[in-house]
Design an enzyme around this catalytic site. Sequence first.
Site, PDB file in Angstrom:
ATOM      1  N   HIS A 280      -5.307   2.605   1.223  1.00 13.15           N
ATOM      2  CA  HIS A 280      -4.076   3.141   0.638  1.00 13.15           C
ATOM      3  C   HIS A 280      -3.046   2.014   0.526  1.00 13.15           C
ATOM      4  CE1 HIS A 280      -1.542   6.427  -0.595  1.00 13.15           C
ATOM      5  NE2 HIS A 280      -0.576   5.753  -0.043  1.00 13.15           N
ATOM      6  N   ALA A 281      -2.484   1.830  -0.680  1.00 10.69           N
ATOM      7  CA  ALA A 281      -1.574   0.692  -0.914  1.00 10.69           C
ATOM      8  C   ALA A 281      -0.414   0.716   0.068  1.00 10.69           C
ATOM      9  CB  ALA A 281      -1.051   0.753  -2.349  1.00 10.69           C
ATOM     10  N   HIS A 310       5.431  -0.913  -7.749  1.00 14.65           N
ATOM     11  CA  HIS A 310       5.935  -0.058  -6.668  1.00 14.65           C
ATOM     12  C   HIS A 310       5.939  -0.829  -5.350  1.00 14.65           C
ATOM     13  CE1 HIS A 310       6.461   3.662  -4.260  1.00 14.65           C
ATOM     14  NE2 HIS A 310       5.790   2.947  -3.378  1.00 14.65           N
ATOM     15  N   GLU A 311       4.813  -1.456  -5.045  1.00 18.57           N
ATOM     16  CA  GLU A 311       4.716  -2.182  -3.770  1.00 18.57           C
ATOM     17  C   GLU A 311       5.602  -3.423  -3.766  1.00 18.57           C
ATOM     18  OE1 GLU A 311       2.505   0.781  -2.398  1.00 18.57           O
ATOM     19  OE2 GLU A 311       3.429  -0.857  -1.273  1.00 18.57           O
ATOM     20  N   HIS A 314       9.068  -2.729  -2.608  1.00 17.64           N
ATOM     21  CA  HIS A 314       9.272  -2.780  -1.149  1.00 17.64           C
ATOM     22  C   HIS A 314       9.520  -4.222  -0.701  1.00 17.64           C
ATOM     23  CE1 HIS A 314       8.236   1.397  -0.412  1.00 17.64           C
ATOM     24  NE2 HIS A 314       7.046   1.272  -0.951  1.00 17.64           N
ATOM     25  N   GLU A 338      11.288   3.694  -1.740  1.00 19.91           N
ATOM     26  CA  GLU A 338      10.204   4.075  -2.663  1.00 19.91           C
ATOM     27  C   GLU A 338      10.642   3.983  -4.121  1.00 19.91           C
ATOM     28  OE1 GLU A 338       7.965   4.471   0.632  1.00 19.91           O
ATOM     29  OE2 GLU A 338       7.410   4.253  -1.467  1.00 19.91           O
ATOM     30  N   HIS A 440      -1.336  10.746   3.756  1.00 17.25           N
ATOM     31  CA  HIS A 440      -0.059  10.790   4.468  1.00 17.25           C
ATOM     32  C   HIS A 440      -0.045  11.820   5.595  1.00 17.25           C
ATOM     33  CE1 HIS A 440       0.571   8.724   0.744  1.00 17.25           C
ATOM     34  NE2 HIS A 440       1.711   8.277   1.166  1.00 17.25           N
ATOM     35  N   TYR A 450       9.199  10.441  -1.412  1.00 19.43           N
ATOM     36  CA  TYR A 450       8.727  10.230  -2.786  1.00 19.43           C
ATOM     37  C   TYR A 450       9.390  11.212  -3.736  1.00 19.43           C
ATOM     38  CZ  TYR A 450       5.292   7.494  -0.246  1.00 19.43           C
ATOM     39  OH  TYR A 450       4.696   6.577   0.602  1.00 19.43           O
TER      40      TYR A 450
HETATM   41  C1  LIG Z   1       2.088   3.732  -3.086  1.00 19.84           C
HETATM   42  C2  LIG Z   1       2.295   4.353  -1.982  1.00 19.84           C
HETATM   43  C3  LIG Z   1       2.452   3.562  -0.732  1.00 19.84           C
HETATM   44 SE1  LIG Z   1       4.270   3.493  -0.183  1.00 19.84          SE
HETATM   45  C4  LIG Z   1       2.284   5.839  -1.860  1.00 19.84           C
HETATM   46  O1  LIG Z   1       1.839   6.325  -0.839  1.00 19.84           O
HETATM   47  N1  LIG Z   1       2.735   6.633  -2.867  1.00 19.84           N
HETATM   48  C5  LIG Z   1       3.393   6.216  -4.114  1.00 19.84           C
HETATM   49  C6  LIG Z   1       3.541   7.475  -4.931  1.00 19.84           C
HETATM   50  C7  LIG Z   1       3.341   8.625  -4.014  1.00 19.84           C
HETATM   51  C8  LIG Z   1       2.572   8.086  -2.789  1.00 19.84           C
HETATM   52  C9  LIG Z   1       1.081   8.456  -2.885  1.00 19.84           C
HETATM   53  O2  LIG Z   1       0.274   7.584  -3.222  1.00 19.84           O
HETATM   54  O3  LIG Z   1       0.755   9.634  -2.628  1.00 19.84           O
HETATM   55 ZN   LIG Z   2       5.998   2.940  -1.397  1.00 17.17          ZN
END
Ligand SMILES: C=C(C[SeH])C(=O)N1CCC[C@H]1C(=O)O
Ligand SMILES: [Zn+2]
Length: 557
Positions: A280-281, A310-311, A314, A338, A440, A450
Amino acid sequence: MTSAGMLASRLEYARFEKDRWKQVTQVDWKSIKDENVKRQFKVLSKLGTAALPEDRLEKYDQLQSGMERTYSTARVCNLNGTSCDLSLEPDLSEIMANSRDPEELEHVWLAWRENTGKKMRNSYKEFVELINEAAELNGFSDGTELWLDVYDTADFQSQIARLWDQLTPLYEQLHAYVRGRLRQHYGEEVVSRDGPIPAHLLGNMWSQSWGNLLDICKPYPEKASVDVTPQMKAQGYTPLKMFQMSDEFFTSLGLIPMTPEFWNRSILEKPDDGRELVCHASAWDFYDGKDVRIKQCTVITMEYFVTAHHEMGHIEYYLQYARQPQVFKTGANPGFHEAVGDTLALSVATPKHLKKIGLLEEVINDPEVDMNFLMSVALDKIAFLPFGYVMDKWRWGVFSGDISEDDLNCEWWKLRLGLQGIEPPQVRSEMDFDPGAKYHIPGNVPYIRYFVSFIIQFQFHKALCITANQYDPNDRARPLHQCDIYNNKEAGKKLAKMLSMGASKPWPDAMEAITGQREMDATALRDYFQPLEDWLKRENQENQEIIGWKTDEPVCT
Ligand SMILES: C=C(C[SeH])C(=O)N1CCC[C@H]1C(=O)O
Ligand SMILES: [Zn+2]
């Protein structure tokens, strides 16, 4: 580092935090006159999970690392059973994005949940008890109050509810349209006229963004779409090039470039040496103003090009607030962190910008191409909103006890059905634990950040576009969705001013520094999508689509 080693360092750090907290509580910091110093003490007066007795903290860490390990090592078989080592990234995500075979999609959707969430249910119940125990030791009533304290906003949950009420009409129009297109594609046997949308058909393992359905949902199929994945592959894009392009966008605004440490220590693609990795990024700050890193199992697609921004958002925030006192080295609130990269990505994704960077041959000044672009953004941003809300509305209910531990899965599906208008491919039960199939939840990462980000990024985008003279509310020739702030130093200066504040001021002050407003406001988002909302209403009316969905079919028993 071994998990035992990580546990030992976690306990050692918790001891440090607890000692610091004891010292702070002996200071009458509330009578300190200097606002900045008082704010630092206020932050340090909160201990979080380190307040747990060591044996309970050890249990907390063991439960979480066990659930994360289950998630990141899960492997499933493909439909015909010829391969049984499919991982989420890239294998299953690729199938969920590109397969148009309902049977294959249903199989992958079910198998993933069988091998992740279902295996975590009991651990999660115990984990919730520990979160609530930690909350009470901090003087909060439950985990919900502990989690929302960071927003420092008395009526935060009702503000979120109000924002969602404002956006429901737009979501319902998009939902009706997408259900109609899916019904045309798969037939009325698979997708009904008036019911929820089957979750496994939405192009994403969690139905959280529908951008992979652009081929089915493009308003004008014969016109260009702006998914430049084919061009990226044809031009030999690599993960490194994607991040270099993103860095170039940030520096075009006069923002801080990525550091040598970033380029030398980040992991920008899935290692092929068999190392287990949470794919997961994520972005990491080592708090020395230089050592900042991204970990991302990048695939050469436009979706990952946007995620790279997105990353990088951060990382830019880390670099901008690097001179703040340690306790202020974080976002004005978690939603701000975010929103940074996504705000810039709203410019990057425009046909105008994609042409500038050579990923689109020409920008056809054609309202139908424009509508295809707006639809592509809505399939990600508008579709996401109820999912972003459900993720923590469910956890707030679990922590507070409003959702009993015997109803965890069916209450999840009650929210998924009620807010998102989706249903599982097969009726679920309390033997399942579908929330655990989303990173998450085992990762224990709060999610309302988010939802907040998807609202405020449009406020930031609108303000920066006005600064860059790319958008004028009174000039229809310059609509908000065509704005690209690339190269605009004034916009960059305004953004940097907010970023450098970190958490040194309450988040309304940071919001005001960019937008002049002091609260979250969905008007900018509605302004951005207005042309599409008008089109959807006309289209749904012409096709006699039913707006909304029946909720009488059982989805979980
Ligand atoms: C890119 C991330 C790491 Se901060 C992330 O978890 N996001 C970005 C969008 C929503 C959420 C997801 O992937 O569920
Ligand atoms: Zn993020």
